[in-house]
Write a protein that holds these residues in place. Structure first.
Motif, mmCIF file in Angstrom:
data_model
loop_
_atom_site.group_PDB
_atom_site.id
_atom_site.type_symbol
_atom_site.label_atom_id
_atom_site.label_comp_id
_atom_site.label_asym_id
_atom_site.label_seq_id
_atom_site.Cartn_x
_atom_site.Cartn_y
_atom_site.Cartn_z
ATOM 1 N N VAL A 86 -7.217 -2.887 6.262
ATOM 2 C CA VAL A 86 -6.199 -1.962 5.759
ATOM 3 C C VAL A 86 -4.922 -2.720 5.449
ATOM 4 O O VAL A 86 -4.295 -2.522 4.398
ATOM 5 C CB VAL A 86 -5.937 -0.822 6.784
ATOM 6 C CG1 VAL A 86 -4.648 -0.090 6.481
ATOM 7 C CG2 VAL A 86 -7.108 0.144 6.803
ATOM 8 N N GLU A 87 -4.520 -3.624 6.356
ATOM 9 C CA GLU A 87 -3.307 -4.416 6.150
ATOM 10 C C GLU A 87 -3.397 -5.293 4.908
ATOM 11 O O GLU A 87 -2.397 -5.551 4.255
ATOM 12 C CB GLU A 87 -3.020 -5.282 7.373
ATOM 13 C CG GLU A 87 -2.463 -4.499 8.540
ATOM 14 C CD GLU A 87 -2.237 -5.364 9.765
ATOM 15 O OE1 GLU A 87 -2.201 -6.604 9.631
ATOM 16 O OE2 GLU A 87 -2.092 -4.792 10.859
ATOM 17 N N THR A 119 -8.884 -0.926 -0.331
ATOM 18 C CA THR A 119 -8.917 0.522 -0.558
ATOM 19 C C THR A 119 -10.084 1.199 0.160
ATOM 20 O O THR A 119 -9.943 2.328 0.622
ATOM 21 C CB THR A 119 -8.976 0.854 -2.071
ATOM 22 O OG1 THR A 119 -10.069 0.153 -2.654
ATOM 23 C CG2 THR A 119 -7.691 0.498 -2.763
ATOM 24 N N GLN A 137 -8.918 1.623 3.692
ATOM 25 C CA GLN A 137 -7.914 2.684 3.756
ATOM 26 C C GLN A 137 -8.575 4.056 3.673
ATOM 27 O O GLN A 137 -8.219 4.976 4.404
ATOM 28 C CB GLN A 137 -6.887 2.512 2.635
ATOM 29 C CG GLN A 137 -6.004 1.305 2.828
ATOM 30 C CD GLN A 137 -5.150 0.992 1.605
ATOM 31 O OE1 GLN A 137 -5.402 1.466 0.507
ATOM 32 N NE2 GLN A 137 -4.126 0.174 1.809
ATOM 33 N N TYR A 138 -9.569 4.173 2.798
ATOM 34 C CA TYR A 138 -10.313 5.419 2.678
ATOM 35 C C TYR A 138 -11.027 5.741 3.989
ATOM 36 O O TYR A 138 -10.952 6.859 4.490
ATOM 37 C CB TYR A 138 -11.331 5.334 1.529
ATOM 38 C CG TYR A 138 -12.258 6.518 1.465
ATOM 39 C CD1 TYR A 138 -11.841 7.723 0.909
ATOM 40 C CD2 TYR A 138 -13.547 6.442 1.977
ATOM 41 C CE1 TYR A 138 -12.691 8.821 0.860
ATOM 42 C CE2 TYR A 138 -14.403 7.535 1.922
ATOM 43 C CZ TYR A 138 -13.967 8.716 1.368
ATOM 44 O OH TYR A 138 -14.805 9.793 1.324
ATOM 45 N N TRP A 147 -3.334 8.066 4.397
ATOM 46 C CA TRP A 147 -4.252 7.016 3.945
ATOM 47 C C TRP A 147 -5.098 7.453 2.757
ATOM 48 O O TRP A 147 -5.324 6.678 1.822
ATOM 49 C CB TRP A 147 -5.131 6.530 5.096
ATOM 50 C CG TRP A 147 -4.320 5.753 6.083
ATOM 51 C CD1 TRP A 147 -3.984 6.132 7.355
ATOM 52 C CD2 TRP A 147 -3.677 4.493 5.859
ATOM 53 N NE1 TRP A 147 -3.182 5.186 7.923
ATOM 54 C CE2 TRP A 147 -2.978 4.155 7.038
ATOM 55 C CE3 TRP A 147 -3.626 3.608 4.790
ATOM 56 C CZ2 TRP A 147 -2.250 2.982 7.167
ATOM 57 C CZ3 TRP A 147 -2.891 2.436 4.910
ATOM 58 C CH2 TRP A 147 -2.216 2.132 6.089
ATOM 59 N N LYS A 165 -3.012 7.465 -0.403
ATOM 60 C CA LYS A 165 -2.732 6.086 -0.829
ATOM 61 C C LYS A 165 -3.856 5.598 -1.753
ATOM 62 O O LYS A 165 -3.604 4.963 -2.762
ATOM 63 C CB LYS A 165 -2.622 5.200 0.417
ATOM 64 C CG LYS A 165 -1.922 3.896 0.227
ATOM 65 C CD LYS A 165 -1.789 3.257 1.593
ATOM 66 C CE LYS A 165 -0.574 2.476 1.874
ATOM 67 N NZ LYS A 165 0.648 2.651 1.248
ATOM 68 N N VAL A 166 -5.096 5.924 -1.396
ATOM 69 C CA VAL A 166 -6.252 5.538 -2.207
ATOM 70 C C VAL A 166 -6.398 6.482 -3.405
ATOM 71 O O VAL A 166 -6.686 6.050 -4.520
ATOM 72 C CB VAL A 166 -7.538 5.531 -1.351
ATOM 73 C CG1 VAL A 166 -8.749 5.186 -2.194
ATOM 74 C CG2 VAL A 166 -7.393 4.552 -0.194
#
Length: 188
Positions: free
Chosen positions: A53-54, A58, A61-62, A84, A87-88
């Motif tokens: 994630v960092e 993607t 993050q998903y 999160w 964001k994606v």
């Protein structure tokens, strides 16, 4: 199950590569059932996924958003899930757009922005995501985040039904079997 600890990195990679969160839930349930240290199962996942994630991955993050949405490995937290997933979703990924819409739809405590589900469902529906098309049609059917409009509801239900969505097919049947809906759809 003790073999899982040894092979966990391999299983973990399969789960993430295929997006099979359901398998992860089964493993979690099995481990909890035999009182195997659940922290040892999730230590690897949390460290690995957080590293990914960092780095801006993607997929990670998903998956993290899905963890927060379902409570797998963490407590259910719709605000973090939305953070999160959106964001994606902002990058155009239909499945993340759909799940962001579901978070807003499932927000029974009203901690998220009201009516935002329709926005995300529309984004995924326009990309051909069948379940999002059904949910977007449902938004129009009841007026959730959009003005109630039976014609638009029917349009999206038809798109979803054409892809085999059983709920969309049932809603179309309901629309034509209910006189009020039928006449209002014709009048608009």
């Amino acid at each position: 199950l003790r073999m899982l600890n040894y092979k966990w990195p391999i299983i973990h990679r399969i789960v993430f590569d295929k997006g099979l969160v359901q398998i992860l839930k089964s493993i979690y349930t099995s481990c909890r059932t035999v009182k195997w240290g659940i922290n040892s199962v999730y230590e690897y996942i949390n460290e690995d996924i957080l590293d990914m994630v960092e780095l801006g991955d993607t997929d990670a993050q998903y998956e993290l958003g899905m963890y927060y949405m379902s409570g797998v490995g963490v407590g259910v937290d719709l605000e973090m899930a939305v953070f999160w997933l959106e964001k994606v979703a902002e990058k155009g990924f239909a499945k993340a757009q759909f799940q962001a819409g579901m978070c807003h739809h499932l927000d029974y405590d009203d901690v998220l922005e009201v009516g935002r589900c329709a926005y995300w469902f529309s984004k995924a529906a326009e990309q051909g995501h069948a379940r999002a098309q059904y949910m977007y049609g449902s938004c129009y059917f009841v007026g959730d985040g959009v003005d109630q409009d039976y014609d638009k509801a029917e349009f999206w239900f038809r798109k979803a039904a054409a892809q085999g969505d059983a709920d969309a097919k049932r809603m179309l049947e309901l629309m034509y079997d209910t006189p009020k809906v039928k006449t209002e759809a014709v009048e608009v």
